[in-house]
Design a protein around this motif. Sequence first.
Motif, PDB file in Angstrom:
ATOM      1  N   SER A   1       0.835  -1.218   0.000  1.00  0.00           N
ATOM      2  CA  SER A   1       0.000   0.000   0.000  1.00  0.00           C
ATOM      3  C   SER A   1       0.864   1.260   0.000  1.00  0.00           C
ATOM      4  O   SER A   1       0.500   2.270  -0.609  1.00  0.00           O
ATOM      5  CB  SER A   1      -0.916   0.024   1.229  1.00  0.00           C
ATOM      6  N   ALA A   2       2.012   1.197   0.696  1.00  0.00           N
ATOM      7  CA  ALA A   2       2.889   2.371   0.762  1.00  0.00           C
ATOM      8  C   ALA A   2       3.438   2.701  -0.625  1.00  0.00           C
ATOM      9  O   ALA A   2       3.472   3.870  -1.034  1.00  0.00           O
ATOM     10  CB  ALA A   2       4.028   2.135   1.756  1.00  0.00           C
ATOM     11  N   LYS A   3       3.822   1.669  -1.369  1.00  0.00           N
ATOM     12  CA  LYS A   3       4.347   1.890  -2.727  1.00  0.00           C
ATOM     13  C   LYS A   3       3.275   2.558  -3.593  1.00  0.00           C
ATOM     14  O   LYS A   3       3.523   3.533  -4.304  1.00  0.00           O
ATOM     15  CB  LYS A   3       4.763   0.545  -3.335  1.00  0.00           C
ATOM     16  N   LYS A   4       2.064   2.035  -3.519  1.00  0.00           N
ATOM     17  CA  LYS A   4       0.962   2.604  -4.312  1.00  0.00           C
ATOM     18  C   LYS A   4       0.729   4.068  -3.921  1.00  0.00           C
ATOM     19  O   LYS A   4       0.560   4.936  -4.775  1.00  0.00           O
ATOM     20  CB  LYS A   4      -0.330   1.814  -4.069  1.00  0.00           C
ATOM     21  N   LEU A   5       0.735   4.328  -2.616  1.00  0.00           N
ATOM     22  CA  LEU A   5       0.412   5.682  -2.151  1.00  0.00           C
ATOM     23  C   LEU A   5       1.508   6.686  -2.520  1.00  0.00           C
ATOM     24  O   LEU A   5       1.229   7.816  -2.912  1.00  0.00           O
ATOM     25  CB  LEU A   5       0.179   5.684  -0.632  1.00  0.00           C
ATOM     26  N   GLN A   6       2.762   6.231  -2.430  1.00  0.00           N
ATOM     27  CA  GLN A   6       3.866   7.135  -2.783  1.00  0.00           C
ATOM     28  C   GLN A   6       3.755   7.571  -4.239  1.00  0.00           C
ATOM     29  O   GLN A   6       4.157   8.682  -4.588  1.00  0.00           O
ATOM     30  CB  GLN A   6       5.208   6.440  -2.524  1.00  0.00           C
TER      31      GLN A   6
ATOM     32  N   TYR B   1       0.411   4.754   5.569  1.00  0.00           N
ATOM     33  CA  TYR B   1       0.683   4.086   4.300  1.00  0.00           C
ATOM     34  C   TYR B   1       1.616   4.962   3.457  1.00  0.00           C
ATOM     35  O   TYR B   1       1.695   4.804   2.247  1.00  0.00           O
ATOM     36  CB  TYR B   1      -0.614   3.811   3.527  1.00  0.00           C
ATOM     37  N   GLY B   2       2.292   5.908   4.109  1.00  0.00           N
ATOM     38  CA  GLY B   2       3.254   6.757   3.402  1.00  0.00           C
ATOM     39  C   GLY B   2       4.661   6.224   3.631  1.00  0.00           C
ATOM     40  O   GLY B   2       5.369   5.850   2.715  1.00  0.00           O
ATOM     41  N   LEU B   3       5.038   6.233   4.912  1.00  0.00           N
ATOM     42  CA  LEU B   3       6.329   5.695   5.382  1.00  0.00           C
ATOM     43  C   LEU B   3       7.555   6.455   4.863  1.00  0.00           C
ATOM     44  O   LEU B   3       8.677   5.984   5.009  1.00  0.00           O
ATOM     45  CB  LEU B   3       6.454   4.188   5.082  1.00  0.00           C
TER      46      LEU B   3
END
Length: 413
Positions: free
Chosen positions: A114-119, A151-153
């Motif tokens: 999810s983090a990859k998608k959100l970035q 979901y940013g990280l």
Amino acid sequence: MSYKAFINIKQLLQVEKGTPKLKVSGTEMNTLPLINNAYLVTHHDIIVDFGEMIDFQNNNYDIIDCSGKIISPTWYDSHTHIVYAGNREQEFVDRINGLSYEEIANNGGGILNSAKKLQNTSEDDLYQQSAKRLEEVIALGTGGVEIKSGYGLTVEAELKMLRVIKRLKENYPLPIKATFLGAHAVPQQFKNNKQGYLDLICNQMLPKIAEENLAEYIDIFCETGYFSVADTEQILVAGKKHNLTPKIHVNQFTSIGGIQKGIEHNALTVDHLEILSDEDLEALKKSETMPVALPSCSYFLSIPYTPARAIIDNGLALALATDYNPGSTPSGNMNFVVSTACIKMKMTPEEAINAATINGAYAMGISDTHGSIAKNKKANFIITKPINSYNVIPYAFGTNNIECVYINGEPTT
Ligand code: NIG
Ligand code: FE
């Protein structure tokens, strides 16, 4: 005319005539104060009067007839992750085919997926996707919601999430609380340097969040394989420096002392609690911290349900929330949560409705103004379709019995 009178209400739920309570605990949770054949009067965004129909006097109000219908305070969903990008339906299929939630996460799926998608999603796109989910849950009766980052990280992506939450607050009438969950998972680039990521959270993310006033609460996923109790101590101490109150993910898969750590730092809530030891229960008894159960997550992942009976029978309070997120709970339906709490956790309808209204509002820090039908509280309530009694709300799981949702005294549809 800014006065509205809702009349002939079959049952008006969660009414408080005396000094309103901030939460209900233990055996008290099994009582749902109500008025049969009731009226309710609002003025702008405020509840100004209610009572039995025989005492109703029409002072030239706008009249809304509610014959056969029930009015309840809206649901207060104190734990969500509705700001996210895209979905993870492939992981759902992978789990059906035998992989565990843990195996998927270890293979780079899960929160990091999810983090990859959100970035890679613009702030505007993220806002549009999230606003759509917010509108969906309002229509399902949610009149207040907490939303987490996490979901940013990265500094940039966590700020992007929190700015989206801020825009939602500005553009929608319901109360929204923002929680900073930078410590949701250790990102790939810090795989062998978790402390480096904790430092990034404390030294770079938190000061910017405080500067822009982007969060009220601080969260961490305190769990075996994610963040330890010692990590939790670091994050909660750093959060406190910026006036952020803890609301933490604990005891989802293992009991490692996270509850005690949260209580030590005056956490407003400790959430998940699928695995709960006697020591955990004892610690909760000595605190004002609200336990929060997330039954839709247990349902979706086929993991144990939070032991609601043990919690309530020990005299504690309990709140119910959805955990709406793309990985463990792709649903923001509080009606389903209330039903599942009754069906799977053996909560009575009275306990479940208390847990989703007044105790949900407490878990968002707003139960002084929201969560019950009381004079001077905000006029946030659900009008059902004609139904026999409030027991139908959890009984008829999967049926949408909501006719209309009012927020601040105005219909939302
Ligand atoms: O509350 N447990 C931690 N976080 C979320 C799920 C995260 C995900 O799978 O995306 C939860 O269940
Ligand atoms: Fe969660």
